[in-house]
Scaffold this motif. Sequence first.
Motif, PDB file in Angstrom:
ATOM      1  N   MET A 175      -0.032  69.309  23.672  1.00 10.35           N
ATOM      2  CA  MET A 175       1.335  69.498  24.112  1.00 10.35           C
ATOM      3  C   MET A 175       1.562  68.593  25.313  1.00 10.35           C
ATOM      4  SD  MET A 175       3.076  72.980  25.447  1.00 10.35           S
ATOM      5  CE  MET A 175       4.775  72.991  25.913  1.00 10.35           C
ATOM      6  N   ARG A 176       2.734  68.009  25.376  1.00 11.73           N
ATOM      7  CA  ARG A 176       3.086  67.167  26.505  1.00 11.73           C
ATOM      8  C   ARG A 176       4.059  67.924  27.406  1.00 11.73           C
ATOM      9  NH1 ARG A 176       4.894  61.505  24.212  1.00 11.73           N
ATOM     10  NH2 ARG A 176       6.807  62.582  24.651  1.00 11.73           N
ATOM     11  N   ALA A 177       3.858  67.798  28.707  1.00  9.38           N
ATOM     12  CA  ALA A 177       4.715  68.457  29.682  1.00  9.38           C
ATOM     13  C   ALA A 177       5.112  67.439  30.744  1.00  9.38           C
ATOM     14  CB  ALA A 177       4.000  69.633  30.321  1.00  9.38           C
ATOM     15  N   LYS A 178       6.355  67.529  31.190  1.00  7.81           N
ATOM     16  CA  LYS A 178       6.884  66.584  32.164  1.00  7.81           C
ATOM     17  C   LYS A 178       7.060  67.271  33.506  1.00  7.81           C
ATOM     18  CE  LYS A 178      10.646  63.284  32.601  1.00  7.81           C
ATOM     19  NZ  LYS A 178      11.875  62.797  31.958  1.00  7.81           N
ATOM     20  N   CYS A 179       6.536  66.659  34.552  1.00  5.77           N
ATOM     21  CA  CYS A 179       6.656  67.196  35.909  1.00  5.77           C
ATOM     22  C   CYS A 179       8.118  67.085  36.346  1.00  5.77           C
ATOM     23  CB  CYS A 179       5.749  66.419  36.860  1.00  5.77           C
ATOM     24  SG  CYS A 179       5.870  66.953  38.571  1.00  5.77           S
ATOM     25  N   ILE A 180       8.619  68.129  36.990  1.00  2.00           N
ATOM     26  CA  ILE A 180      10.032  68.126  37.376  1.00  2.00           C
ATOM     27  C   ILE A 180      10.287  67.303  38.635  1.00  2.00           C
ATOM     28  CG2 ILE A 180      10.532  70.331  36.291  1.00  2.00           C
ATOM     29  CD1 ILE A 180      10.398  71.564  39.104  1.00  2.00           C
ATOM     30  N   LEU A 181       9.255  66.985  39.403  1.00  2.00           N
ATOM     31  CA  LEU A 181       9.452  66.229  40.644  1.00  2.00           C
ATOM     32  C   LEU A 181       9.245  64.734  40.454  1.00  2.00           C
ATOM     33  CD1 LEU A 181       7.767  68.558  43.271  1.00  2.00           C
ATOM     34  CD2 LEU A 181      10.174  68.304  42.742  1.00  2.00           C
ATOM     35  N   CYS A 182       8.146  64.350  39.834  1.00  8.58           N
ATOM     36  CA  CYS A 182       7.823  62.918  39.736  1.00  8.58           C
ATOM     37  C   CYS A 182       8.060  62.343  38.339  1.00  8.58           C
ATOM     38  CB  CYS A 182       6.379  62.677  40.164  1.00  8.58           C
ATOM     39  SG  CYS A 182       5.153  63.438  39.100  1.00  8.58           S
ATOM     40  N   ASP A 183       8.473  63.155  37.376  1.00  4.61           N
ATOM     41  CA  ASP A 183       8.760  62.744  35.993  1.00  4.61           C
ATOM     42  C   ASP A 183       7.558  62.147  35.274  1.00  4.61           C
ATOM     43  OD1 ASP A 183      11.377  63.603  36.174  1.00  4.61           O
ATOM     44  OD2 ASP A 183      12.108  61.652  36.867  1.00  4.61           O
ATOM     45  N   ARG A 184       6.366  62.544  35.691  1.00  7.67           N
ATOM     46  CA  ARG A 184       5.151  62.102  35.008  1.00  7.67           C
ATOM     47  C   ARG A 184       4.886  63.013  33.824  1.00  7.67           C
ATOM     48  NH1 ARG A 184      -0.468  62.217  38.074  1.00  7.67           N
ATOM     49  NH2 ARG A 184      -0.675  64.211  37.034  1.00  7.67           N
ATOM     50  N   VAL A 185       4.515  62.434  32.711  1.00  5.07           N
ATOM     51  CA  VAL A 185       4.238  63.202  31.503  1.00  5.07           C
ATOM     52  C   VAL A 185       2.729  63.388  31.391  1.00  5.07           C
ATOM     53  CG1 VAL A 185       4.451  63.277  29.005  1.00  5.07           C
ATOM     54  CG2 VAL A 185       6.295  62.310  30.372  1.00  5.07           C
ATOM     55  N   ASP A 186       2.296  64.656  31.337  1.00  6.37           N
ATOM     56  CA  ASP A 186       0.881  64.985  31.197  1.00  6.37           C
ATOM     57  C   ASP A 186       0.647  65.638  29.850  1.00  6.37           C
ATOM     58  OD1 ASP A 186       0.236  64.085  33.724  1.00  6.37           O
ATOM     59  OD2 ASP A 186       0.454  66.061  34.638  1.00  6.37           O
ATOM     60  N   LYS A 187      -0.546  65.461  29.348  1.00  7.90           N
ATOM     61  CA  LYS A 187      -0.934  66.117  28.102  1.00  7.90           C
ATOM     62  C   LYS A 187      -1.786  67.320  28.462  1.00  7.90           C
ATOM     63  CE  LYS A 187      -2.710  65.379  23.582  1.00  7.90           C
ATOM     64  NZ  LYS A 187      -2.507  64.502  22.485  1.00  7.90           N
ATOM     65  N   ILE A 188      -1.361  68.499  28.027  1.00  5.65           N
ATOM     66  CA  ILE A 188      -2.124  69.719  28.265  1.00  5.65           C
ATOM     67  C   ILE A 188      -2.540  70.290  26.917  1.00  5.65           C
ATOM     68  CG2 ILE A 188      -1.044  70.244  30.471  1.00  5.65           C
ATOM     69  CD1 ILE A 188       0.808  72.169  29.109  1.00  5.65           C
ATOM     70  N   GLU A 189      -3.593  71.060  26.930  1.00  7.28           N
ATOM     71  CA  GLU A 189      -4.101  71.652  25.697  1.00  7.28           C
ATOM     72  C   GLU A 189      -3.051  72.584  25.090  1.00  7.28           C
ATOM     73  OE1 GLU A 189      -6.972  71.067  24.102  1.00  7.28           O
ATOM     74  OE2 GLU A 189      -7.368  69.514  25.593  1.00  7.28           O
ATOM     75  N   SER A 190      -2.870  72.507  23.791  1.00  7.44           N
ATOM     76  CA  SER A 190      -1.849  73.311  23.120  1.00  7.44           C
ATOM     77  C   SER A 190      -2.155  74.793  23.138  1.00  7.44           C
ATOM     78  CB  SER A 190      -1.698  72.857  21.680  1.00  7.44           C
ATOM     79  OG  SER A 190      -1.232  71.529  21.640  1.00  7.44           O
ATOM     80  N   TYR A 191      -3.425  75.149  23.262  1.00  8.05           N
ATOM     81  CA  TYR A 191      -3.802  76.556  23.211  1.00  8.05           C
ATOM     82  C   TYR A 191      -4.095  77.132  24.593  1.00  8.05           C
ATOM     83  CZ  TYR A 191      -4.107  75.566  18.292  1.00  8.05           C
ATOM     84  OH  TYR A 191      -3.801  75.198  17.011  1.00  8.05           O
ATOM     85  N   SER A 192      -3.761  76.398  25.656  1.00 10.04           N
ATOM     86  CA  SER A 192      -4.013  76.900  27.003  1.00 10.04           C
ATOM     87  C   SER A 192      -2.947  77.924  27.397  1.00 10.04           C
ATOM     88  CB  SER A 192      -4.033  75.750  28.011  1.00 10.04           C
ATOM     89  OG  SER A 192      -2.749  75.189  28.119  1.00 10.04           O
ATOM     90  N   LEU A 193      -3.245  78.677  28.414  1.00 11.71           N
ATOM     91  CA  LEU A 193      -2.309  79.689  28.900  1.00 11.71           C
ATOM     92  C   LEU A 193      -1.031  79.043  29.429  1.00 11.71           C
ATOM     93  CD1 LEU A 193      -1.700  82.653  29.541  1.00 11.71           C
ATOM     94  CD2 LEU A 193      -2.844  82.312  31.731  1.00 11.71           C
ATOM     95  N   LEU A 194      -1.159  77.923  30.115  1.00 12.55           N
ATOM     96  CA  LEU A 194       0.016  77.230  30.651  1.00 12.55           C
ATOM     97  C   LEU A 194       0.933  76.755  29.531  1.00 12.55           C
ATOM     98  CD1 LEU A 194       1.580  76.014  33.008  1.00 12.55           C
ATOM     99  CD2 LEU A 194       0.114  74.008  32.823  1.00 12.55           C
ATOM    100  N   ALA A 195       0.376  76.225  28.468  1.00 12.45           N
ATOM    101  CA  ALA A 195       1.179  75.765  27.334  1.00 12.45           C
ATOM    102  C   ALA A 195       1.913  76.936  26.683  1.00 12.45           C
ATOM    103  CB  ALA A 195       0.302  75.054  26.321  1.00 12.45           C
ATOM    104  N   LYS A 196       1.235  78.060  26.573  1.00 14.44           N
ATOM    105  CA  LYS A 196       1.857  79.243  25.991  1.00 14.44           C
ATOM    106  C   LYS A 196       3.015  79.723  26.856  1.00 14.44           C
ATOM    107  CE  LYS A 196       0.859  83.896  24.416  1.00 14.44           C
ATOM    108  NZ  LYS A 196      -0.137  84.950  24.285  1.00 14.44           N
ATOM    109  N   GLN A 197       2.820  79.725  28.179  1.00 14.41           N
ATOM    110  CA  GLN A 197       3.878  80.160  29.088  1.00 14.41           C
ATOM    111  C   GLN A 197       5.069  79.214  29.034  1.00 14.41           C
ATOM    112  OE1 GLN A 197       1.731  80.304  32.766  1.00 14.41           O
ATOM    113  NE2 GLN A 197       1.114  82.442  32.483  1.00 14.41           N
ATOM    114  N   LEU A 198       4.810  77.908  28.947  1.00 11.98           N
ATOM    115  CA  LEU A 198       5.908  76.944  28.883  1.00 11.98           C
ATOM    116  C   LEU A 198       6.695  77.079  27.591  1.00 11.98           C
ATOM    117  CD1 LEU A 198       4.176  73.768  30.334  1.00 11.98           C
ATOM    118  CD2 LEU A 198       6.014  75.082  31.387  1.00 11.98           C
ATOM    119  N   ARG A 199       6.011  77.382  26.490  1.00  9.26           N
ATOM    120  CA  ARG A 199       6.714  77.572  25.219  1.00  9.26           C
ATOM    121  C   ARG A 199       7.521  78.853  25.219  1.00  9.26           C
ATOM    122  NH1 ARG A 199       1.912  75.606  22.847  1.00  9.26           N
ATOM    123  NH2 ARG A 199       1.182  77.733  22.611  1.00  9.26           N
ATOM    124  N   LYS A 200       6.960  79.914  25.777  1.00 10.57           N
ATOM    125  CA  LYS A 200       7.609  81.218  25.716  1.00 10.57           C
ATOM    126  C   LYS A 200       8.783  81.317  26.686  1.00 10.57           C
ATOM    127  CE  LYS A 200       6.592  86.032  25.421  1.00 10.57           C
ATOM    128  NZ  LYS A 200       5.635  86.900  24.820  1.00 10.57           N
TER     129      LYS A 200
END
Length: 67
Positions: A1-26
């Motif tokens: 899963m790709r996530a974009k930082c709201i301050l610096c607009d950097r796109v990071d790749k995070i694991e799709s099954y991580s807790l953070l990815a789940k929280q961002l989707r939900k």
Amino acid sequence: MRAKCILCDRVDKIESYSLLAKQLRKKRKLSYLCDECSKRISDKTHERKQSNNFNLYEEEQTEDYIR
């Protein structure tokens, strides 16, 4: 899963099954911060807390019960 930082607009790749990815989707309104921005904010907050210019305002707790 790709996530974009709201301050610096950097796109990071995070694991799709991580807790953070789940929280961002939900919770779509949850904002993602990259590690650098998160560390910078926490360092600046810690510095402000150590200075005398930091005031923490808390709401007063009221015990109004509906009857």
